[in-house]
Write a protein that holds these residues in place. Structure first.
Motif, PDB file in Angstrom:
ATOM      1  N   SER A   8       0.828  -1.205   0.000  1.00  0.00           N
ATOM      2  CA  SER A   8       0.000   0.000   0.000  1.00  0.00           C
ATOM      3  C   SER A   8       0.865   1.258   0.000  1.00  0.00           C
ATOM      4  CB  SER A   8      -0.931   0.011   1.205  1.00  0.00           C
ATOM      5  OG  SER A   8      -1.858  -1.044   1.118  1.00  0.00           O
ATOM      6  N   ALA A   9       1.965   1.216   0.747  1.00  0.00           N
ATOM      7  CA  ALA A   9       2.887   2.369   0.755  1.00  0.00           C
ATOM      8  C   ALA A   9       3.510   2.559  -0.629  1.00  0.00           C
ATOM      9  CB  ALA A   9       3.970   2.166   1.807  1.00  0.00           C
ATOM     10  N   GLU A  11       2.165   1.592  -3.411  1.00  0.00           N
ATOM     11  CA  GLU A  11       1.065   2.058  -4.255  1.00  0.00           C
ATOM     12  C   GLU A  11       0.894   3.570  -4.125  1.00  0.00           C
ATOM     13  OE1 GLU A  11      -3.083   0.259  -4.867  1.00  0.00           O
ATOM     14  OE2 GLU A  11      -2.114  -1.124  -3.472  1.00  0.00           O
ATOM     15  N   SER A  12       0.989   4.075  -2.897  1.00  0.00           N
ATOM     16  CA  SER A  12       0.872   5.519  -2.673  1.00  0.00           C
ATOM     17  C   SER A  12       1.997   6.274  -3.364  1.00  0.00           C
ATOM     18  CB  SER A  12       0.895   5.829  -1.173  1.00  0.00           C
ATOM     19  OG  SER A  12      -0.208   5.260  -0.531  1.00  0.00           O
ATOM     20  N   ASP A  13       3.196   5.735  -3.326  1.00  0.00           N
ATOM     21  CA  ASP A  13       4.319   6.368  -4.020  1.00  0.00           C
ATOM     22  C   ASP A  13       4.058   6.433  -5.522  1.00  0.00           C
ATOM     23  OD1 ASP A  13       5.684   6.721  -1.659  1.00  0.00           O
ATOM     24  OD2 ASP A  13       6.974   4.954  -1.912  1.00  0.00           O
ATOM     25  N   ALA A  15       1.109   6.367  -6.944  1.00  0.00           N
ATOM     26  CA  ALA A  15      -0.006   7.293  -7.186  1.00  0.00           C
ATOM     27  C   ALA A  15       0.500   8.734  -7.178  1.00  0.00           C
ATOM     28  CB  ALA A  15      -1.081   7.101  -6.125  1.00  0.00           C
ATOM     29  N   PHE A  16       1.425   9.035  -6.260  1.00  0.00           N
ATOM     30  CA  PHE A  16       2.011  10.378  -6.219  1.00  0.00           C
ATOM     31  C   PHE A  16       2.781  10.662  -7.503  1.00  0.00           C
ATOM     32  CE2 PHE A  16       5.690  13.092  -5.217  1.00  0.00           C
ATOM     33  CZ  PHE A  16       5.017  14.245  -4.861  1.00  0.00           C
ATOM     34  N   GLN A 147       1.077   0.248  -9.939  1.00  0.00           N
ATOM     35  CA  GLN A 147      -0.006   0.248  -8.950  1.00  0.00           C
ATOM     36  C   GLN A 147      -0.900  -0.977  -9.127  1.00  0.00           C
ATOM     37  OE1 GLN A 147      -1.212   4.473  -9.814  1.00  0.00           O
ATOM     38  NE2 GLN A 147      -1.982   4.279  -7.737  1.00  0.00           N
ATOM     39  N   GLU A 151      -1.657  -3.829  -6.402  1.00  0.00           N
ATOM     40  CA  GLU A 151      -3.032  -4.107  -6.001  1.00  0.00           C
ATOM     41  C   GLU A 151      -3.350  -5.589  -6.179  1.00  0.00           C
ATOM     42  OE1 GLU A 151      -7.439  -2.805  -7.505  1.00  0.00           O
ATOM     43  OE2 GLU A 151      -5.854  -1.284  -7.545  1.00  0.00           O
TER      44      GLU A 151
END
Length: 169
Positions: A8-9, A11-13, A15-16, A147, A151
């Motif tokens: 998830s971390a 994935e956030s990177d 997404a950023f 991502q 997921e």
């Protein structure tokens, strides 16, 4: 749970990174839209000059009796139409400038009075595209692909967790 948190971390990177790329792309497109709007403004200004010249010639021809009043009215309408087009072009420049202000968010206040003077002329460059190379680069650099892979890994971990929950304690 720890693996899912790491995924998830990551994935956030991604997404950023995707959001940063989107903002850069929108800024570049907005810049070139501003350049286009400025070129259109030059064309519209020239069209107004031509319409004004046509109106003067038509009025001169009417004053010596070589044309009818309808021709003068037509030339007057043409000049009014070209003036309206010029106003639209000026509004487009303001609209594109505001779009750039929103995207760039300059320091020191709201920046609504900020003006841009694009200095780069548009160039057309021939680019050869190799599908295999493009595919390889996309696999490495496209954040939405990374991502999706993370997921999918998280969903696989959910399946493992569900199986483990079915085991006897």
């Amino acid at each position: 749970a720890l693996r899912q948190a790491k995924n998830s971390a990551a994935e956030s990177d991604h997404a950023f990174r995707e959001r940063v790329l989107d903002v850069c792309e929108q800024t570049e497109i907005s810049y070139w839209d501003l350049v286009l709007a400025q070129e259109v403004l030059k064309i519209r200004e020239f069209a107004v000059q031509l319409a004004d010249e046509q109106l003067r010639r038509t009025q001169d021809l009417y004053s010596v009796g070589k044309t009818v009043v309808g021709d003068v009215m037509s030339a007057n309408a043409e000049k009014a139409s070209r003036t309206a087009d010029l106003t639209d072009a000026q509004a487009a420049i303001k609209r594109q400038s505001l779009a750039l202000v929103r995207l760039m968010n300059p320091e020191g206040g709201p920046g609504w009075d900020t003006t841009f003077a694009p200095s780069d002329a548009p160039e057309v460059a021939l680019v050869t595209v190799e599908p295999n190379t493009s595919d390889e680069l996309a696999q490495v650099y496209r954040p939405e692909l990374a991502q999706s892979k993370l997921e999918l890994a998280n969903r696989d971990l959910d399946v493992v967790r569900a199986r483990n929950d079915l085991l006897p304690r």
